[in-house]
Design an enzyme around this catalytic site. Structure first.
Site, PDB file in Angstrom:
ATOM      1  N   CYS A 268      -2.475  -2.110  -9.920  1.00  0.00           N
ATOM      2  CA  CYS A 268      -2.268  -3.011 -11.256  1.00  0.00           C
ATOM      3  C   CYS A 268      -1.553  -2.343 -12.378  1.00  0.00           C
ATOM      4  O   CYS A 268      -0.387  -3.064 -12.827  1.00  0.00           O
ATOM      5  CB  CYS A 268      -3.342  -3.859 -11.560  1.00  0.00           C
ATOM      6  SG  CYS A 268      -4.128  -4.697 -10.288  1.00  0.00           S
TER       7      CYS A 268
HETATM    8  N1  LIG Z   1      -5.925  -4.741  -5.548  1.00  0.00           N
HETATM    9  C1  LIG Z   1      -6.145  -5.074  -6.566  1.00  0.00           C
HETATM   10  O1  LIG Z   1      -7.083  -4.626  -7.467  1.00  0.00           O
HETATM   11  C2  LIG Z   1      -5.596  -6.324  -7.311  1.00  0.00           C
HETATM   12  C3  LIG Z   1      -6.389  -7.072  -8.572  1.00  0.00           C
HETATM   13  C4  LIG Z   1      -5.799  -7.898  -8.722  1.00  0.00           C
HETATM   14  C5  LIG Z   1      -4.742  -8.601  -8.585  1.00  0.00           C
HETATM   15  N2  LIG Z   1      -4.063  -8.109  -7.308  1.00  0.00           N
HETATM   16  C6  LIG Z   1      -2.622  -8.761  -7.096  1.00  0.00           C
HETATM   17  O2  LIG Z   1      -2.957  -9.452  -5.750  1.00  0.00           O
HETATM   18  C7  LIG Z   1      -2.056  -9.259  -4.867  1.00  0.00           C
HETATM   19  C8  LIG Z   1      -2.331  -8.573  -3.575  1.00  0.00           C
HETATM   20  O3  LIG Z   1      -2.926  -7.708  -3.816  1.00  0.00           O
HETATM   21  P1  LIG Z   1      -3.586  -6.447  -2.905  1.00  0.00           P
HETATM   22  O4  LIG Z   1      -4.236  -5.464  -3.302  1.00  0.00           O
HETATM   23  O5  LIG Z   1      -4.533  -7.221  -1.923  1.00  0.00           O
HETATM   24  O6  LIG Z   1      -2.350  -6.344  -1.834  1.00  0.00           O
HETATM   25  P2  LIG Z   1      -2.256  -5.225  -0.210  1.00  0.00           P
HETATM   26  O7  LIG Z   1      -0.887  -4.752  -0.305  1.00  0.00           O
HETATM   27  O8  LIG Z   1      -3.580  -4.543  -0.344  1.00  0.00           O
HETATM   28  O9  LIG Z   1      -2.363  -6.573   0.839  1.00  0.00           O
HETATM   29  C9  LIG Z   1      -1.642  -7.630   0.892  1.00  0.00           C
HETATM   30  C10 LIG Z   1      -1.388  -7.908   2.478  1.00  0.00           C
HETATM   31  O10 LIG Z   1      -0.802  -9.077   2.564  1.00  0.00           O
HETATM   32  C11 LIG Z   1      -0.245  -8.936   3.871  1.00  0.00           C
HETATM   33  N3  LIG Z   1       1.104  -9.752   3.835  1.00  0.00           N
HETATM   34  C12 LIG Z   1       2.373  -9.444   3.184  1.00  0.00           C
HETATM   35  N4  LIG Z   1       3.340 -10.363   3.698  1.00  0.00           N
HETATM   36  C13 LIG Z   1       2.603 -11.487   4.378  1.00  0.00           C
HETATM   37  C14 LIG Z   1       2.880 -12.764   4.809  1.00  0.00           C
HETATM   38  N5  LIG Z   1       4.017 -13.187   4.619  1.00  0.00           N
HETATM   39  N6  LIG Z   1       1.943 -13.557   5.554  1.00  0.00           N
HETATM   40  C15 LIG Z   1       0.457 -12.774   5.690  1.00  0.00           C
HETATM   41  N7  LIG Z   1       0.264 -11.681   5.173  1.00  0.00           N
HETATM   42  C16 LIG Z   1       1.267 -10.896   4.266  1.00  0.00           C
HETATM   43  C17 LIG Z   1       0.255  -7.403   4.162  1.00  0.00           C
HETATM   44  O11 LIG Z   1       0.262  -7.091   5.310  1.00  0.00           O
HETATM   45  C18 LIG Z   1      -1.327  -6.866   3.288  1.00  0.00           C
HETATM   46  O12 LIG Z   1      -2.239  -6.737   4.469  1.00  0.00           O
HETATM   47  C19 LIG Z   1      -0.935  -8.486  -5.590  1.00  0.00           C
HETATM   48  O13 LIG Z   1      -0.071  -9.346  -6.357  1.00  0.00           O
HETATM   49  C20 LIG Z   1      -1.758  -7.588  -6.656  1.00  0.00           C
HETATM   50  O14 LIG Z   1      -1.034  -7.056  -7.859  1.00  0.00           O
HETATM   51  C21 LIG Z   1      -4.572  -6.869  -6.812  1.00  0.00           C
END
Ligand SMILES: NC(=O)c1ccc[n+]([C@@H]2O[C@H](COP(=O)([O-])OP(=O)(O)OC[C@H]3O[C@@H](n4cnc5c(N)ncnc54)[C@H](O)[C@@H]3O)[C@@H](O)[C@H]2O)c1
Length: 430
Positions: A268
């Site tokens: 982030c």
């Molecule tokens: N990890 C954190 O601490 C955190 C906290 C707040 C916000 N966020 C935000 O939340 C969002 C997701 O973060 P994350 O850490 O869970 O990401 P991540 O990369 O861990 O996981 C995302 C998942 O989405 C899947 N994916 C991608 N395209 C897809 C599609 N078209 N259909 C279905 N699945 C699909 C990927 O295979 C992956 O498993 C991002 O925008 C991130 O910035 C993350």
């Protein structure tokens, strides 16, 4: 109709994207009684989740267990599961490439939803992104379905704010911010989130909700940069930065303490503000100055810390070249295994380039890519510590026995003030 189904928790929910955010959310939704399907394009990940194996780093294991034990959750790669859902949450990645937001995952997921959208559905975007994404990017894609937003389906934005590894504040007791494209969308999204969290904060638009999340992360970025620059100045002035920040933090109002360190890491803080910097340059035609300065200061910290480790070795009469340096903690913060964007990786890379013989030990991160190679965590043995010319503590996991480390190390460089003020003579602080 959907209102009643949400209140009775019979509404069916689909969570598109089963990463850290999506799995946590799907489990929380299941735990409170909604039937939920976690959807991901990654078959290996879905295979694990379906077998009850939590292979997604950072997700609270007890939340995962509770979600599974509730018996309402299924995991699938079949995008058609979206068709049957009343509430569709999009939680896909929003990476940055060459300082430019990459919204291809959000676009693709929105297209997948559009192809399966029917009237009366509530679509919620949770991915972190710049203001305008929900209304100007997601909405037109969803409307390729032939349905019209606010009339035929509802759309809102609610940023995910949970902090991996935070034992005090989780999904339930961290307020959820909600902004919809219409009052009805905001109202229904609020009702849905009220089933999951203790407090929902409503804002007037999707844009306000999108920017609130970026403000939070920019705030952290800027304040970390402030204290990092303060650390470098304090060193030049012969003043202890930790003593100064601890003293300032005794003010009961108007000051919030941040700690210096080797830089910013994780998914982030280093990335999200780039969305804002990019958007300000694109739309306003100028820099977001304080943010870009903060990015620059924090990006230089690994180099500064590597140089300070070199100085500490020099003071001990040893060159960096051929020195054995044992790095403790490569994850980007304590007690997690996430090495994404971790500044420790860059510190190691710089020291290796200067000819040091670098090893690392991290109880949470067994492997880490450095200079194109995968390095493996060494066992933290007395022999490993004693043979190091310098032990560099970059991420202070609670598992480390600091006294034992200091007892056996020739020299410790403490980048996080883990040893505190009453440190030993062989411990050098940032
Ligand atoms: N990890 C954190 O601490 C955190 C906290 C707040 C916000 N966020 C935000 O939340 C969002 C997701 O973060 P994350 O850490 O869970 O990401 P991540 O990369 O861990 O996981 C995302 C998942 O989405 C899947 N994916 C991608 N395209 C897809 C599609 N078209 N259909 C279905 N699945 C699909 C990927 O295979 C992956 O498993 C991002 O925008 C991130 O910035 C993350």
């Amino acid at each position: 109709m959907l209102r009643r189904r949400i209140l009775s928790r019979h509404a069916t929910v689909a969570v598109v994207g089963q990463g850290y955010v999506g799995v946590s959310l799907a489990c929380a939704v299941s735990e409170v009684g909604f039937p939920v399907t976690g959807i991901d394009v990654d078959a290996a990940r879905i295979g694990d989740l379906a077998e009850g194996v939590l292979s997604v780093p950072g997700v609270n294991p007890s939340l995962f267990r509770a979600g599974n034990d509730a018996g309402n959750i299924t995991f699938t790669t079949d995008l058609d599961a979206i068709s049957g859902a009343d509430v569709i949450l999009i939680c896909v990645p929003t990476p940055v490439r060459d300082h430019t937001p990459d919204l291809s995952f959000v676009e693709r997921a929105s297209r997948d939803v559009a192809e399966r959208l029917s009237p009366g559905r509530l679509v919620l975007l949770e991915s972190t992104t710049y203001p305008g994404t929900t209304e100007d990017l997601v909405r037109p894609i969803l409307e390729t379905s032939g349905l019209v937003a606010a009339r035929d389906f509802l759309l809102a934005y609610s940023p995910e704010r949970i902090d991996p590894g935070n034992e005090e504040f989780g999904l339930r007791n961290t307020p959820k911010i909600v902004g919809g494209i219409s009052p009805e969308a905001t109202g229904l999204a609020t009702l849905f989130y009220e089933q999951l969290v203790e407090k929902v904060t409503i804002v007037s638009s999707c844009r306000a909700a999108e920017l609130a999340k970026l403000l939070e992360n920019t705030f952290r970025h800027v304040n970390i940069a402030l204290v990092n620059e303060m650390a470098t100045l304090c060193h030049e002035m012969g003043i202890d930065v930790w003593e100064v920040t601890e003293a300032a933090a005794t003010k009961p109002f108007g000051f919030m303490a941040f700690s210096p360190g080797p830089g910013v890491g994780g998914h982030c803080i280093p990335l999200d503000p780039a969305y804002l910097a990019w958007q300000v340059r694109r739309d306003a035609g100028h820099q977001f100055r304080i943010l870009e300065q903060a990015q620059d200061i924090n990006a230089r910290m690994p180099r500064y810390v590597a140089a300070r480790i070199g100085d500490a070795l020099n003071d001990a009469g040893k060159p960096v070249k051929a020195a054995r340096i044992l790095v403790l903690g490569v994850a980007y913060k304590p007690d997690v295994g996430d090495v994404r964007e971790s500044p420790a990786v860059e510190v190691m890379s710089l020291l290796i380039r200067r000819g040091a013989d670098v090893a690392f030990s991290d109880p949470h991160a067994p492997h880490v890519p450095v200079n194109g190679m995968t390095m493996t965590s060494a066992d933290l043995t007395q022999r490993e510590i004693s043979r190091a010319d310098c032990v560099a503590l970059l991420t202070p996991h609670h598992a480390y026995d600091l006294d034992w480390i200091a007892d056996h190390a020739a020299l410790v460089f403490d980048a996080r003030n883990a040893f505190g003020a009453d440190r030993r003579p062989n411990v050098v602080r940032l």
